[in-house]
Each structure stands twice: as C-alpha cells, then as structure tokens.
Motif scaffolding. Structure first.
Motif, PDB file in Angstrom:
ATOM      1  N   HIS A 181      37.355   7.537  34.077  1.00 48.10           N
ATOM      2  CA  HIS A 181      38.544   8.249  34.570  1.00 48.10           C
ATOM      3  C   HIS A 181      39.224   7.452  35.677  1.00 48.10           C
ATOM      4  CE1 HIS A 181      36.801  12.349  33.112  1.00 48.10           C
ATOM      5  NE2 HIS A 181      37.376  11.673  32.140  1.00 48.10           N
ATOM      6  N   GLY A 187      37.930   7.761  29.622  1.00 46.11           N
ATOM      7  CA  GLY A 187      36.655   8.135  30.227  1.00 46.11           C
ATOM      8  C   GLY A 187      35.556   8.336  29.198  1.00 46.11           C
ATOM      9  N   GLN A 214      31.508   8.612  32.705  1.00 43.32           N
ATOM     10  CA  GLN A 214      32.825   9.125  32.355  1.00 43.32           C
ATOM     11  C   GLN A 214      33.744   9.130  33.585  1.00 43.32           C
ATOM     12  OE1 GLN A 214      32.653  12.798  30.200  1.00 43.32           O
ATOM     13  NE2 GLN A 214      34.799  12.729  29.666  1.00 43.32           N
TER      14      GLN A 214
END
Length: 188
Positions: free
Chosen positions: A40, A26, A36
């Motif tokens: 993820h 991320g 980010q």
C-alpha cells in the motif's frame, strides 16, 4: 499531480480509483515477499506527485513512523523506491521506481541466483559422492541400479538449474524482452 483543480465530485472519483489500484498493488506484493501494508505504501508513492518524507507517508497511511521506516527500508532494499535529494529539504525524501520491469529483474535475478548457486553446489557435491558410492558397489548388486537412478535424477536437476541460470542471464541482459516484448502502455 495535485487534485486541487478538480471538482469535489471528480476528486472523490479519482481517490476511489487510486484506492482500488493501491489495494491491488498491496495484494500483489506478496510476489516480492513483502506485507500488504508495504505494498500500500508503494501504491501511495506511485500516485504521489512529488517525493515524500516518512512523516508525510505516515500521515497519509495512518501508520507509525517506525512502521513506515521499516516499510520504506524494505522497498529501498528491493529497489522499488529511491531516496532522492531536494534542495532546501533536510529530511529524507522517497519516490517510487516506475520501471516495474527493472524492479522485477532486480528482485528475481538476485533471489533466483542465490537459490541456483546454492542448489547447484549441493547437487554437484551429491553427484560426486554418489559416483564414488557407485564405484564401490559391485555391478551385479541391485543397490547399484538405485544409486545410478538417483544420480541420473540429480543430473537432470542440474540441467534445470543451468537453464534457470540462462533465464536469469536473459533477464539481466534484457534479452528476454526480445522473446517477450514489453507491452506498450498505449496498447493496453
């Protein structure tokens, strides 16, 4: 692969390791210009043992379906995930693209090529206009030296962009891997 066959202690350890890797993925995704949370999501799909639906991803990530859809669309556009078909499923399924070298090549070749083409066009037009200005200025005029120096600097920049084009060509053809071989994962 499912973790069900592992003891709870081992499952917890594996989950902890995966979370650390997902967090690192991320954080590094800003390289590709994505958030980010989208990174993820890529990390989640990276460890998934089967293609996942938006609902499954949303449940795992605790994100809304809208946010999940936006992130998946971003990853699809970057060719970092693929939509796959599975017999008997009516929902769209997604899986990660595991070839990170190809992902890097696809993204940067496209982005760099656009930038290079735009810049080359601007520099070439500017050099041509500068050349006309230089011809209109008497040789003994001090401004002529300034104009000629500006032209020289722009010609050097064109050389850089032509080199960058060759770098992009070597990425797309795979020739770059002769100079900088892909590491064998077993050697890491």
């Amino acid at each position: 692969m499912s973790l069900d066959h592992l003891s709870q202690e081992h499952q917890d350890k594996v989950i902890k390791i995966r979370k650390r890797v997902i967090e690192a993925i991320g954080r590094s995704m800003d390289l590709y210009g994505v958030t980010q949370s989208t990174g993820h999501l890529y990390g989640l799909l990276f460890f998934a043992d089967k293609p996942m639906t938006l609902d499954e991803m949303g449940q795992e990530m605790k994100m809304s379906k809208t946010s999940m859809s936006t992130s998946v669309r971003t990853l699809l556009d970057l060719q970092m995930v693929n939509k796959v078909w599975e017999k008997g499923s009516r929902k769209d399924l997604y899986e990660v693209e595991y070839d990170w070298f190809q992902t890097f090549t696809d993204y940067f070749a496209i982005e760099w090529r656009k930038s290079v083409e735009t810049s080359l066009q601007i520099f070439r037009k500017s050099i041509e206009e500068m050349q006309k200005l230089i011809q209109d200025v008497p040789e003994e005029d001090a401004i002529r030296r300034v104009l000629m120096e500006d032209q020289r600097k722009m010609e050097e920049a064109v050389g850089y962009y032509l080199w960058l084009n060759r770098l992009i060509d070597s990425l797309e053809s795979g020739d770059i891997y002769q100079l900088i071989p892909k590491d064998n994962p077993r050697d890491v």
